[in-house]
Scaffold this motif. Sequence first.
Motif, mmCIF file in Angstrom:
data_model
loop_
_atom_site.group_PDB
_atom_site.id
_atom_site.type_symbol
_atom_site.label_atom_id
_atom_site.label_comp_id
_atom_site.label_asym_id
_atom_site.label_seq_id
_atom_site.Cartn_x
_atom_site.Cartn_y
_atom_site.Cartn_z
ATOM 1 N N PRO A 251 48.684 41.946 31.298
ATOM 2 C CA PRO A 251 47.957 40.722 31.664
ATOM 3 C C PRO A 251 48.175 40.287 33.106
ATOM 4 N N ALA A 252 49.400 40.382 33.596
ATOM 5 C CA ALA A 252 49.668 39.967 34.976
ATOM 6 C C ALA A 252 48.918 40.857 35.954
ATOM 7 N N MET A 253 48.907 42.168 35.672
ATOM 8 C CA MET A 253 48.161 43.087 36.542
ATOM 9 C C MET A 253 46.673 42.791 36.487
ATOM 10 N N ALA A 254 46.154 42.538 35.298
ATOM 11 C CA ALA A 254 44.726 42.244 35.151
ATOM 12 C C ALA A 254 44.340 41.024 35.969
ATOM 13 N N ARG A 255 45.159 39.987 35.924
ATOM 14 C CA ARG A 255 44.863 38.766 36.692
ATOM 15 C C ARG A 255 44.862 39.063 38.195
ATOM 16 N N ARG A 256 45.847 39.802 38.640
ATOM 17 C CA ARG A 256 45.978 40.091 40.070
ATOM 18 C C ARG A 256 44.837 40.976 40.571
ATOM 19 N N VAL A 257 44.532 42.037 39.817
ATOM 20 C CA VAL A 257 43.485 42.984 40.232
ATOM 21 C C VAL A 257 42.116 42.315 40.227
ATOM 22 N N LEU A 258 41.812 41.559 39.179
ATOM 23 C CA LEU A 258 40.492 40.932 39.099
ATOM 24 C C LEU A 258 40.297 39.899 40.200
ATOM 25 N N ALA A 259 41.313 39.094 40.483
ATOM 26 C CA ALA A 259 41.176 38.081 41.530
ATOM 27 C C ALA A 259 40.857 38.729 42.868
ATOM 28 N N ASP A 260 41.510 39.844 43.169
ATOM 29 C CA ASP A 260 41.234 40.545 44.430
ATOM 30 C C ASP A 260 39.855 41.197 44.397
ATOM 31 N N ALA A 261 39.539 41.860 43.280
ATOM 32 C CA ALA A 261 38.272 42.589 43.173
ATOM 33 C C ALA A 261 37.065 41.674 43.323
ATOM 34 N N LYS A 262 37.186 40.439 42.841
ATOM 35 C CA LYS A 262 36.066 39.502 42.924
ATOM 36 C C LYS A 262 36.104 38.656 44.191
ATOM 37 N N MET A 263 37.274 38.114 44.543
ATOM 38 C CA MET A 263 37.319 37.014 45.498
ATOM 39 C C MET A 263 37.892 37.358 46.875
ATOM 40 N N ARG A 264 38.476 38.550 47.057
ATOM 41 C CA ARG A 264 39.019 38.860 48.392
ATOM 42 C C ARG A 264 37.931 38.706 49.441
ATOM 43 N N ARG A 265 36.824 39.403 49.268
ATOM 44 C CA ARG A 265 35.624 39.218 50.088
ATOM 45 C C ARG A 265 34.436 39.363 49.155
#
Length: 429
Positions: A251-265
């Motif tokens: 779950p922690a990895m999923a939260r981190r990866v998704l936040a970057d994949a969607k919101m980094r740029r």
Amino acid sequence: MDAHAPADMSVVIGPSPADMLRDQTARARLAARALAIAPEAVRNQALNAAAAALRADQDAILAANARDLDAYTGSGAFRDRLMLNPVRIEAMAAGLEAITRLPDPLGRIEREWDRPNGLRLRRVAVPVGVIGMIYESRPNVGADAAGLCIKSGNAVILRGGSESVHSARAIQSAIAEGLATAGLPQDCVQNAPTADRAFVGAMLQAAGEIDLIIPRGGKSLVERVLREARVPVLAHAEGLCHTYIHASADPAMARRVLADAKMRRTGICGATETLLIDAEIAPALLPVLVEDLRALGCDFVADARSRAIVPDLAPASDADFATEWLDAKLSIAVVDGVDAALVHIARFGSLHTEAIVAEDAQAAETFINGCGSAVVMWNASTQFCDGGEFGFGAEIGIATGKLHARGPVGLEQLTTYRYEVRGTGQVRG
């Protein structure tokens, strides 16, 4: 006026866009031959000299860019893409220098073998030839494309957007200085001589004159290129990327990866546009993911199964799942396992980049092998789909077709190959 009077000979009709292109491609072919046999040291010299010229010509480039900005009536993100400043000019120069440090893509022996009759065969990397690059807004794209083409031994004809015409010419002038310093033909890199849209049409029809077209711009440009081109194309029309969170995901990895994949740029083609999440873990994890992304300013549309878990999500239509948002907006669907995720991606995806977050290696391999996209990630953000992140240096674009090159297009992808056969007098008889 007498119908039999001679025509007014003072009216001069200039060459057509097709005639102008024909002249350019003839010169480009001659230049490409010289560039293809130039040693790597000479090609690198041209790039280093061009980088120096970009820095030396900074004031002229900024003045040209100011003319483009003064004439441009748009605003926001597109105006920002058009704008140059000293930092962006330095980035262009540094990018050219970085290309010189990459391995030479030419002359690379891809395979070598002997035949029973004593013939020795090699498959060797060689330039494509003459490349047509069609791009919009961002004038620095021209410098990147020129650098990659020079290093890979290809001549290139650049057709930037009409809104950046003065900037593009100033940048091309610096590239020409670099070529001249290295003793290479300046026709290795040419700008379109006209902003007439008919010139783009001529490029797309130039089979036998241009060997490869690479478009880089908005969906409408790329769709036009794919629809009209008689020349081979490396392109992607959309970056409709998916992140699939499997039931075995940390779950922690999923939260981190998704936040970057969607919101980094949010405005790049590698940004995730759709979240797929397994039904088994959705009740516990989906509300947390939504909360994370909302805190970052993201909006959502979601299918009925997702809204049963997070009721305040807006409903999603099929059209939403087929939309590349390029914004802080995410489509969400709950799915029943890997196969259902792959079915959704096959229906709505654009063959760009997909990711799975999973601890189950077998599930990840099933996803990777079942995905038809150019790039597939396991436990990593879709925003890693980038030439620099792949170790290619700069990239000229992303390709989602099935032939020649797929994913980020760097130096190696700008080559093709020839077969070399060495004998000792063999005949077939």
